[in-house]
Design an enzyme around this catalytic site. Structure first.
Site, PDB file in Angstrom:
ATOM      1  N   ASN A 109       0.867  -1.182   0.000  1.00 34.33           N
ATOM      2  CA  ASN A 109       0.000   0.000   0.000  1.00 34.33           C
ATOM      3  C   ASN A 109       0.902   1.230   0.000  1.00 34.33           C
ATOM      4  OD1 ASN A 109      -1.798   2.030   0.534  1.00 34.33           O
ATOM      5  ND2 ASN A 109      -2.357   1.321   2.597  1.00 34.33           N
TER       6      ASN A 109
ATOM      7  N   LYS B 236       0.081   4.251  -0.302  1.00 26.04           N
ATOM      8  CA  LYS B 236      -0.586   5.431   0.295  1.00 26.04           C
ATOM      9  C   LYS B 236      -0.366   6.661  -0.595  1.00 26.04           C
ATOM     10  CE  LYS B 236      -0.197   3.201   4.722  1.00 26.04           C
ATOM     11  NZ  LYS B 236      -0.047   3.286   6.160  1.00 26.04           N
TER      12      LYS B 236
ATOM     13  N   HIS C 144      -9.498   1.201   5.115  1.00 22.67           N
ATOM     14  CA  HIS C 144      -8.215   1.393   5.808  1.00 22.67           C
ATOM     15  C   HIS C 144      -8.418   2.345   6.992  1.00 22.67           C
ATOM     16  CE1 HIS C 144      -4.097   2.516   6.644  1.00 22.67           C
ATOM     17  NE2 HIS C 144      -3.740   1.414   6.002  1.00 22.67           N
TER      18      HIS C 144
ATOM     19  N   GLU D 202      -6.723   4.695   8.086  1.00 23.56           N
ATOM     20  CA  GLU D 202      -6.469   6.118   7.814  1.00 23.56           C
ATOM     21  C   GLU D 202      -7.700   6.773   7.198  1.00 23.56           C
ATOM     22  OE1 GLU D 202      -2.870   5.386   5.664  1.00 23.56           O
ATOM     23  OE2 GLU D 202      -1.865   4.902   7.546  1.00 23.56           O
TER      24      GLU D 202
ATOM     25  N   GLU E 243      -5.377  -5.045  10.884  1.00 25.74           N
ATOM     26  CA  GLU E 243      -4.345  -4.027  11.053  1.00 25.74           C
ATOM     27  C   GLU E 243      -4.610  -3.241  12.340  1.00 25.74           C
ATOM     28  OE1 GLU E 243      -2.413  -2.850   7.091  1.00 25.74           O
ATOM     29  OE2 GLU E 243      -4.199  -1.627   7.317  1.00 25.74           O
TER      30      GLU E 243
ATOM     31  N   GLY F 151       2.595   2.116  10.880  1.00 23.35           N
ATOM     32  CA  GLY F 151       3.564   3.199  10.726  1.00 23.35           C
ATOM     33  C   GLY F 151       4.322   3.556  11.990  1.00 23.35           C
TER      34      GLY F 151
ATOM     35  N   SER G 273       3.418  -2.202  10.461  1.00 22.22           N
ATOM     36  CA  SER G 273       4.871  -2.270  10.643  1.00 22.22           C
ATOM     37  C   SER G 273       5.475  -3.613  10.235  1.00 22.22           C
ATOM     38  CB  SER G 273       5.241  -1.916  12.088  1.00 22.22           C
ATOM     39  OG  SER G 273       4.874  -0.578  12.363  1.00 22.22           O
TER      40      SER G 273
HETATM   41  P1  PGA Z   1       2.851   0.212   7.737  1.00 27.79           P
HETATM   42  O1  PGA Z   1       1.372   0.431   7.135  1.00 27.79           O
HETATM   43  O2  PGA Z   1       3.388  -1.031   7.131  1.00 27.79           O
HETATM   44  O3  PGA Z   1       3.612   1.452   7.318  1.00 27.79           O
HETATM   45  O4  PGA Z   1       2.700   0.118   9.212  1.00 27.79           O
HETATM   46  C1  PGA Z   1       0.509  -0.648   6.958  1.00 27.79           C
HETATM   47  C2  PGA Z   1      -0.794  -0.183   6.366  1.00 27.79           C
HETATM   48  O5  PGA Z   1      -1.232   0.924   6.653  1.00 27.79           O
HETATM   49  O6  PGA Z   1      -1.424  -0.914   5.583  1.00 27.79           O
END
Ligand code: PGA
Length: 253
Positions: free
Chosen positions: A10, A12, A96, A98, A166, A172, A212
């Protein structure tokens, strides 16, 4: 039951066209011999067409990061499922955290998006997961059950859906969920699918972990019996770290 592993990147809101082209080309080159696992790249909308052309000669799939729940019409700034299909996307990330957090996407909106994606022939990567506060209050199972139950409401068969667990506090942050906690949650999610549908479906649906995921923790994550892959954010923005994740080593497969 064998479940084919899947690793999705992803990207983003990252990468200009030139950077996206370099990243996608580097990944295609490095993964030309990869077998027995699905790989998906989800670039931003602006780079979908170009990355799609780069992936054309490979076995790597293209995915969108979002879609709108209506088919077409006066919805300024939105992208439809058919437009994603038109760009040769197979997958689409939905729900997601976010988007739940910054765009205020509710379980109802997510449910409508999943239905629209399925209608268009896309494979949704349906994200669920609790916040730090919810985990501290030991509400993580309740939250995830609610997200799944409402997200899948009215969906007859979620066969083409991939569930991504997740935990929000792991995204992140570098704080990966403990292997045991992640495995427990995946078992719990299979239980929910079994209750909502049936045991066969619960055993065959792919459930991936996100938060992560890095080259140095992917082998442990993939060794867990109920984890079928990973949704990767930060580490998918670099050719060598993403390819190492895709090349995870694990006896299970
Ligand atoms: P990350 O993000 O690997 O940077 O923690 C995962 C995600 O948001 O799908």
């Amino acid at each position: 039951m064998f479940r084919r592993p899947i690793i999705a990147g992803n990207w983003k809101m990252n990468k200009l066209l030139r950077e996206a082209s370099d990243l996608a080309s580097g990944i295609v080159k490095e993964l030309s011999l990869i077998k027995n696992r699905d790989v998906v790249l989800c670039p931003p909308f602006t780079a979908l067409q170009m990355v799609g052309e780069i992936l054309n000669s490979s076995s790597i799939f293209l995915g969108g990061q979002n879609l709108f729940y209506e088919e077409q019409g006066a919805y300024t700034g939105e992208i439809s499922g058919c437009q994603l299909i038109d760009l040769k996307c197979k997958y689409v990330i939905i729900g997601h955290s976010e988007r739940r957090q910054y765009l205020k996407e509710t379980n109802l909106i997510i449910n409508k998006k999943i239905k629209q994606a399925l209608k268009c022939g896309l494979f949704p990567i349906f994200c669920v997961g609790e916040t730090d506060k919810e985990r501290k209050e030991r509400k993580e199972k309740m939250v995830v059950e609610r997200q799944i139950t409402l997200g899948l409401k009215g969906i007859e068969s979620p066969r083409n859906i991939i569930i991504a667990y997740e935990p929000v506090w792991a995204i992140g942050t570098g704080n990966t969920c403990k292997a045991e906690d992640a495995e427990n949650m995946h078992i719990f999610i299979r239980g929910i699918i079994s209750k909502l549908y049936n045991k066969d479906l619960a055993n065959s649906i792919r459930i991936v972990y996100g938060g992560s995921v890095k080259p140095d923790n992917i082998d442990e994550i993939m060794s867990l019996p109920n984890i079928d892959g990973a949704l990767v954010g930060g580490a998918s923005l670099d050719v060598s770290s993403f390819c190492r994740i895709v090349k995870f080593k694990c006896k299970k497969f």
